[in-house]
Design an enzyme around this catalytic site. Structure first.
Site, short mmCIF file in Angstrom:
data_model
loop_
_atom_site.label_atom_id
_atom_site.label_comp_id
_atom_site.label_asym_id
_atom_site.label_seq_id
_atom_site.Cartn_x
_atom_site.Cartn_y
_atom_site.Cartn_z
N LYS A 164 0.87 -1.18 0.00
CA LYS A 164 0.00 0.00 0.00
C LYS A 164 0.90 1.23 0.00
CE LYS A 164 -3.78 1.80 2.94
NZ LYS A 164 -4.58 1.46 4.14
N SER A 187 -9.40 -1.02 7.46
CA SER A 187 -8.88 -0.79 6.11
C SER A 187 -8.16 -1.98 5.50
CB SER A 187 -7.95 0.43 6.10
OG SER A 187 -8.69 1.60 6.24
N SER A 236 -9.35 1.36 3.32
CA SER A 236 -8.50 2.16 2.47
C SER A 236 -7.45 1.36 1.71
CB SER A 236 -7.79 3.24 3.29
OG SER A 236 -6.93 2.63 4.26
#
Lengths: 467, 68
Positions: free
Chosen positions: A79, A178, A154
């Site tokens: 990420k 997330s 996320s």
């Protein structure tokens, strides 16, 4: 052999038997990414040269019989809030579009030392909070099961990329859900480890007291293998805990016979929950009961309470992180992130403290529940993945969250696939939470479930290759 | 005195603008208007927090010198 859909465990066996080489695997994955990611937007940056170099080195060491750990020769993605020395780390934001870190995050250092192969930096909601957003330098990721839907957030890129077969594993981050949300929406597995189990050093913060880093993969066994590579004390992370790291793979095989599991009442059904979710959770519970687990209902505070408590704390901590940029260049934030950060400027100190004291009480009610149960069960998400709609209103803090309760308590929580919605064909998810630092128990339950079912072996069809 | 803050009237747009200014933020009008529309849901959330805890109910993550 369909290389892109092999798990970490399968790749390791293929390497050991010299049926595949890491370079061969990386080339197959790069081809798949080139063919399909333009429609999924899961990557911000493909690190092709690094991947090939790391794969060659992994191949050399494997052929020499030198073993570095469970991630040796295994492709993974990060990420894009996880810092990588010399590689831009953007937070998917205009604010850090050109930011090139000088040092690796601690988890990257561990993955490199263990022979992992970095395939690229992956999409996220802006700074792991603001999204889905259409006003950022990169478009939001899409869901491989239905490109008109989102992968959740996320950790949107990791969820989409692992589900799409671009990589067997990725690192996500989880403050309020997330990792678990995108895992649930994309039909993969995602673990939020115990707070303090995995170092946060070098990962852009969201909420200091609730940030967790964890693996996202296609099986519980793979979660165990990747967790092994990244778990452990880091004295430079103020939240890190110095406690032993067990052999997670070895602990997978204990089964669930005799375990006591608490099914949380009222969280995964009722208003706002997808109608197919309760039957899917009931079916998952029946599987675990059939394997010998004892499942009983347990009552905890409402999701409204947990969501309010977490969001209040997060809003204030977020503001303290983003305040300098908010003063200097507020127009460079995406609209959603800016409007989620600004409330922290207006929440009073006494409100923040009231929420922190409430957090203690909420965590204590879970502690009491874990005195009765080895693990708690609920859903990984209450709905299926949202449609990609730039005009949709921001429901942050308004819609209740089924992942935030375990963010509040900091206990390990794992989302795994447990079915599909009938009308839309979208993944549904089971969430398993355990006592602090008992990731092994959570993974053992998930592994037993996955030995008895094949939901985690269902993969989306990506459609025709792009020219 | 009641611990229930939900009885308080919601902040007006002018109140919100004043609070933003007091926080030292100088937002362009367009961004300020967006935030004025967003704040009420956060205000309601904060006012739902239960109050009136005993002194022994300290905040989560209290300072622990033994960790040094």
């Amino acid at each position: 052999m369909d290389i892109p859909l092999l798990t970490i465990a399968e790749l390791r066996r293929a390497y050991d038997q010299r049926e595949l080489s890491p370079v061969e695997v990386i080339r197959a994955l790069l081809d798949r990414v080139a063919a399909h990611d333009a429609r999924l937007n899961s990557f911000i940056r493909i690190t092709e040269d690094i991947a090939l170099a790391e794969a060659r080195e992994a191949e050399r060491l494997l052929l020499a019989g030198e073993r570095r750990g469970p991630m040796q020769g295994i492709p993974y993605g990060l990420k894009d809030i996880v810092e990588t020395a010399g590689i831009p780390t953007t937070g998917h934001s205009k604010l850090r579009q050109d930011h090139v870190p000088a040092a690796d995050a601690e988890i990257v250092r561990r993955l490199k030392a263990g022979g992992g192969v970095l395939l690229g930096k992956l999409a996220t909601w802006e700074f792991a909070l603001g999204g889905p957003s259409w006003d950022l330098p990169w478009p939001p990721a899409r869901n491989p099961w239905d490109r008109d839907r989102l992968p959740g957030g996320s950790s949107s890129g990791p969820g989409a990329a692992v589900a799409a077969g671009f990589m067997p594993a990725a690192i996500g981050t989880d403050t309020g859900g997330s990792i678990r949300g995108p895992a649930a929406f994309c039909g993969i597995c995602g673990l939020k480890p115990t707070y303090g189990r995995v170092s946060r050093r070098g990962v852009f913060p969201n909420t200091f007291t609730m940030d967790h880093i964890g693996p996202m993969t296609r099986s519980a066994e793979d979660i165990a293998l990747m967790l092994q590579a990244i778990a452990g004390f880091d004295p430079a992370d103020p939240g890190s805990e110095d406690c032993p790291v067990p052999d997670y793979r070895a602990a997978l095989d204990g089964g669930v016979n005799g375990l006591r599991l608490g099914l949380v009442e009222g969280w995964h059904d009722g208003e706002g929950a997808h109608p197919d979710l309760a039957p899917a959770i009931a079916a998952a519970v029946a599987v675990l009961q059939g394997l010998g687990a004892v499942v009983e209902p347990v009552k905890l505070s409402s999701l409204r309470d947990y969501t309010d408590c977490k969001t209040t704390i997060s809003s204030v901590e977020l503001y303290s992180i983003h305040e300098p940029d908010l003063r200097a260049r507020p127009q460079d934030f995406g609209r959603i992130l800016r409007n989620r950060v600004l409330p922290g400027a207006l929440i009073r100190g006494e409100d923040y403290l009231a929420a922190l004291r409430w957090r203690g009480a909420l965590a204590n009610e879970q502690k009491r529940a874990f005195a009765r149960f080895d693990a708690l069960l609920t859903a990984g998400a209450r709905t299926i993945a949202d449609r990609a709609d730039p005009s949709a209103p921001d429901r942050h803090g308004v819609t209740v969250s089924i992942t935030m309760p375990f963010s509040i308590s900091g206990v390990p929580a794992l989302a795994i696939p447990c079915g599909f919605s009938r009308a839309e064909g979208m993944p549904l998810s089971l969430q398993i939470a355990g006592r602090p630092f008992e990731e092994a128990t959570v993974l053992r339950i998930a592994h037993a479930y996955q030995l008895a079912t094949d939901w985690h072996r269902q993969h989306p069809t990506l459609g025709p290759t792009l020219d | 005195m009641s611990d229930d803050l939900s009885r308080l009237p919601p902040a007006s747009a002018d109140d919100i603008r004043a609070l933003v200014k007091r926080a030292g933020l100088d937002l362009p009008e367009e961004l300020l208007q967006q935030f004025v529309a967003v704040w009420p849901q956060y205000e309601a959330m904060v006012r739902r927090i239960p109050r009136g805890r005993g002194y022994d109910e300290e905040p989560a993550h209290t300072f622990r010198p033994a960790r040094w």
